[in-house]
Design a protein around this motif. Structure first.
Motif, short mmCIF file in Angstrom:
data_model
loop_
_atom_site.label_atom_id
_atom_site.label_comp_id
_atom_site.label_asym_id
_atom_site.label_seq_id
_atom_site.Cartn_x
_atom_site.Cartn_y
_atom_site.Cartn_z
N PHE A 32 46.64 41.49 42.91
CA PHE A 32 46.25 40.21 42.33
C PHE A 32 46.85 40.05 40.93
O PHE A 32 47.41 38.99 40.61
CB PHE A 32 44.72 40.12 42.27
CG PHE A 32 44.22 38.84 41.68
CD1 PHE A 32 44.29 37.66 42.38
CD2 PHE A 32 43.67 38.83 40.40
CE1 PHE A 32 43.82 36.47 41.83
CE2 PHE A 32 43.20 37.66 39.84
CZ PHE A 32 43.28 36.48 40.56
N ALA A 33 46.76 41.08 40.11
CA ALA A 33 47.30 41.02 38.75
C ALA A 33 48.81 40.83 38.76
O ALA A 33 49.34 40.02 37.98
CB ALA A 33 46.92 42.29 37.98
N ILE A 34 49.50 41.53 39.63
CA ILE A 34 50.96 41.37 39.72
C ILE A 34 51.31 39.96 40.14
O ILE A 34 52.25 39.35 39.60
CB ILE A 34 51.55 42.41 40.70
CG1 ILE A 34 51.47 43.80 40.08
CG2 ILE A 34 52.99 42.08 41.06
CD1 ILE A 34 51.83 44.93 41.03
N SER A 35 50.56 39.41 41.08
CA SER A 35 50.82 38.03 41.53
C SER A 35 50.61 37.03 40.40
O SER A 35 51.42 36.12 40.21
CB SER A 35 49.89 37.67 42.69
OG SER A 35 50.13 38.51 43.78
N ILE A 36 49.55 37.20 39.62
CA ILE A 36 49.28 36.29 38.50
C ILE A 36 50.40 36.38 37.47
O ILE A 36 50.88 35.35 36.97
CB ILE A 36 47.92 36.62 37.86
CG1 ILE A 36 46.78 36.35 38.85
CG2 ILE A 36 47.71 35.85 36.57
CD1 ILE A 36 46.65 34.91 39.28
N VAL A 37 50.84 37.58 37.15
CA VAL A 37 51.92 37.75 36.18
C VAL A 37 53.20 37.10 36.68
O VAL A 37 53.91 36.43 35.92
CB VAL A 37 52.14 39.26 35.88
CG1 VAL A 37 53.42 39.47 35.10
CG2 VAL A 37 50.95 39.80 35.11
N LYS A 38 53.50 37.28 37.97
CA LYS A 38 54.72 36.67 38.53
C LYS A 38 54.63 35.14 38.50
O LYS A 38 55.62 34.47 38.20
CB LYS A 38 54.94 37.14 39.96
CG LYS A 38 55.50 38.53 40.07
CD LYS A 38 55.69 38.89 41.52
CE LYS A 38 57.05 39.49 41.70
NZ LYS A 38 57.36 39.75 43.11
#
Length: 48
Positions: A32-38
């Motif tokens: 989830f965090a990686i998706s938000i950052v991307k």
């Protein structure tokens, strides 16, 4: 198998299940965090 052995086995299974649940939750948060950052960086979610 004695009742003490059965309790020991169940305690180990419960401990193992708790650890697995924590690891799964951590993995979901990481994705989830990686998706938000991307998304914030404007990167495409899939490579094309």
């Amino acid at each position: 198998m004695t009742p003490d052995d059965q309790e020991l086995i169940q305690a180990r299974q419960k401990s193992r299940a708790r650890i697995l649940a924590i690891l799964l939750f951590a993995f979901v948060i990481l994705v989830f965090a990686i998706s938000i950052v991307k998304i914030q960086a404007g990167m495409p979610l899939r490579a094309q």
